[in-house]
Scaffold this motif. Sequence first.
Motif, short mmCIF file in Angstrom:
data_model
loop_
_atom_site.label_atom_id
_atom_site.label_comp_id
_atom_site.label_asym_id
_atom_site.label_seq_id
_atom_site.Cartn_x
_atom_site.Cartn_y
_atom_site.Cartn_z
N VAL A 7 0.84 -1.19 0.00
CA VAL A 7 0.00 0.00 0.00
C VAL A 7 0.88 1.24 0.00
CG1 VAL A 7 -1.87 -1.17 1.22
CG2 VAL A 7 -0.19 0.12 2.52
N VAL A 8 0.26 2.37 -0.32
CA VAL A 8 0.96 3.64 -0.26
C VAL A 8 0.13 4.59 0.59
CG1 VAL A 8 -0.07 4.54 -2.39
CG2 VAL A 8 2.14 5.40 -1.63
N ASP A 9 0.80 5.41 1.37
CA ASP A 9 0.11 6.37 2.22
C ASP A 9 -0.43 7.52 1.39
OD1 ASP A 9 -0.31 7.08 5.23
OD2 ASP A 9 0.37 8.94 4.28
N VAL A 10 -1.54 8.07 1.80
CA VAL A 10 -2.17 9.17 1.08
C VAL A 10 -1.26 10.38 0.96
CG1 VAL A 10 -3.33 10.23 3.07
CG2 VAL A 10 -4.38 10.38 0.82
N ASP A 11 -0.32 10.55 1.87
CA ASP A 11 0.60 11.69 1.85
C ASP A 11 1.80 11.49 0.94
OD1 ASP A 11 -0.94 13.20 3.64
OD2 ASP A 11 -0.03 12.18 5.36
N ALA A 12 1.97 10.28 0.40
CA ALA A 12 3.09 10.01 -0.50
C ALA A 12 2.85 10.73 -1.83
CB ALA A 12 3.23 8.52 -0.73
N ALA A 17 4.84 6.76 -5.29
CA ALA A 17 3.91 5.65 -5.55
C ALA A 17 4.27 4.94 -6.84
CB ALA A 17 2.48 6.16 -5.59
N SER A 18 4.62 5.70 -7.86
CA SER A 18 4.99 5.14 -9.15
C SER A 18 6.24 4.27 -9.03
CB SER A 18 5.20 6.26 -10.16
OG SER A 18 5.47 5.75 -11.42
N ARG A 19 7.22 4.75 -8.26
CA ARG A 19 8.45 3.96 -8.07
C ARG A 19 8.16 2.64 -7.37
NH1 ARG A 19 10.73 9.11 -7.58
NH2 ARG A 19 10.27 9.25 -5.37
N ILE A 20 7.32 2.67 -6.35
CA ILE A 20 6.96 1.45 -5.63
C ILE A 20 6.29 0.46 -6.58
CG2 ILE A 20 5.46 0.47 -3.83
CD1 ILE A 20 5.86 3.16 -2.30
N MET A 21 5.35 0.96 -7.37
CA MET A 21 4.63 0.10 -8.30
C MET A 21 5.57 -0.49 -9.35
SD MET A 21 1.10 2.19 -8.76
CE MET A 21 0.40 0.98 -9.86
N ALA A 22 6.52 0.30 -9.84
CA ALA A 22 7.46 -0.19 -10.84
C ALA A 22 8.38 -1.26 -10.24
CB ALA A 22 8.28 0.96 -11.41
N ASN A 25 6.34 -4.36 -9.67
CA ASN A 25 5.61 -4.79 -10.86
C ASN A 25 4.11 -4.91 -10.58
OD1 ASN A 25 5.47 -5.44 -13.57
ND2 ASN A 25 5.61 -7.63 -13.16
N LEU A 26 3.55 -3.84 -9.99
CA LEU A 26 2.13 -3.80 -9.65
C LEU A 26 1.35 -3.01 -10.68
CD1 LEU A 26 2.51 -2.97 -5.85
CD2 LEU A 26 2.10 -5.22 -6.88
N ARG A 27 0.13 -3.43 -10.93
CA ARG A 27 -0.75 -2.70 -11.83
C ARG A 27 -1.64 -1.71 -11.08
NH1 ARG A 27 -2.65 -7.55 -15.80
NH2 ARG A 27 -0.63 -7.82 -16.78
N HIS A 28 -1.99 -2.06 -9.86
CA HIS A 28 -2.83 -1.22 -9.00
C HIS A 28 -2.27 -1.30 -7.59
CE1 HIS A 28 -5.47 -2.52 -12.28
NE2 HIS A 28 -5.95 -1.30 -12.20
N MET A 29 -2.52 -0.26 -6.80
CA MET A 29 -2.04 -0.27 -5.42
C MET A 29 -3.02 0.53 -4.56
SD MET A 29 1.77 0.67 -4.00
CE MET A 29 1.79 2.30 -4.71
N PRO A 30 -3.42 -0.04 -3.42
CA PRO A 30 -4.31 0.68 -2.51
C PRO A 30 -3.62 1.90 -1.90
CG PRO A 30 -4.27 -1.67 -2.01
CD PRO A 30 -3.16 -1.41 -2.97
N VAL A 45 0.42 5.85 -13.60
CA VAL A 45 1.34 6.81 -12.99
C VAL A 45 2.77 6.59 -13.46
CG1 VAL A 45 -0.09 7.15 -10.95
CG2 VAL A 45 1.71 5.43 -10.90
N LYS A 46 3.04 5.55 -14.22
CA LYS A 46 4.39 5.29 -14.71
C LYS A 46 4.94 6.44 -15.54
CE LYS A 46 4.57 0.30 -14.63
NZ LYS A 46 4.80 -0.91 -15.41
#
Length: 80
Positions: A7-12, A17-22, A25-30, A45-46
Amino acid sequence: MTAPPVVVDVDAGVAEASRIMARRNLRHMPVVDAGQLVGIISRRVKRYLRSDAEIREEVVRDVFIRVLWAEPEALRCKGV
């Protein structure tokens, strides 16, 4: 879905968030706020994962050339 969920915090920021997903290798993240789900961010967001050189090229092309009609070679940027 991964377990435990990534997950990513709303304040990030979007870039974070994009770096975490990359990396994961996530397509969606809460997106959470104090542990509560407040949204979902998608892989679109990539586009925020660009190098400084790519960003500079876009600024030169879209701002200096198209808007200001300036010759990029005539411009000097401190630290570039």
